[in-house]
Design a protein around this motif. Structure first.
Motif: not given
Length: 211
Positions: A88-106
């Motif tokens: 395991k490696v622990s990192l500082t979380p850095v956001s690249m923004g948001f997006a919307t993703r879809s699966t077959s049902t969600r």
């Protein structure tokens, strides 16, 4: 009467520089031995997890849950080529923004994390940090998102979405039913485990998410 002449210098007299010189061949080399370079193996991300405090602007670095100050965390489990176990490696979380993703049902609103941005907070792998971050950057973004559980009996826990180039070849995404705890967070970053969040598909409520 015989007079004896002293051969040494008088007490307190300065020592001639030439006499004080020590031959280098007689000295002991005290230079430290260089440490061996840290390993730089070929590796893959086998899984990701952590705790993220999410608001409309992105990721809060700190939040307060039930009165206790805590940091947002982003952990990656790495498996070296040929190895059967991960580290395991622990990192500082850095956001690249948001997006919307879809699966077959969600549908999920996801946060895009940059695993190569660093810094490394803790390293159980003991690999070269610069090399590791450079390699992780090629696997960005790591996509994680949450939505109200599709199966009612899984609620109030949330369904978890994971996606991105780090996944095995041929795997577009992975969904884990009822895998996340989410707690409502106020604008000042305070949250309590007594108030849950239930983001509808394609949305992401401000909250603290244990994924």
């Amino acid at each position: 009467m015989v007079t004896l002449a002293a051969c040494g210098a008088e007490p307190g007299a300065p020592v001639d520089a030439q006499e004080a010189t020590i031959d280098a061949s007689e000295s002991i080399d005290a230079q430290a031995v260089d440490a061996p370079p840290e390993p730089m193996p070929v590796f893959r991300i086998s899984s990701v997890q952590g705790v993220l405090a999410i608001d409309d602007a992105g990721i809060r670095s700190q939040f307060r849950l039930d009165g206790v100050q805590r940091p947002s965390t982003f952990d990656v489990n790495l498996t070296a080529q040929g190895a059967t176990t991960s580290c395991k490696v622990s990192l500082t979380p850095v956001s690249m923004g948001f997006a919307t993703r879809s699966t077959s049902t969600r549908r999920f609103k996801v946060v895009l994390l940059d695993p190569g941005a660093g810094p490394v907070i803790a390293d159980e792998c003991d690999w070269d940090d610069a090399y590791m971050l450079q390699r992780l950057a090629t696997l960005a973004p790591v996509e994680v998102g949450w939505a109200q559980a599709r199966v009612e009996t899984d609620r109030p826990r949330l369904d978890l979405y994971k996606g991105g180039p780090w996944l095995p070849s041929g795997t577009a995404s992975m969904v884990y039913p009822g895998a996340v705890n989410g707690f409502a967070m106020a604008e000042d970053g305070t949250a309590t485990t007594t108030v849950r969040v239930q983001p509808l598909p394609g949305t992401l409520d401000p909250g603290v998410y244990f994924y």
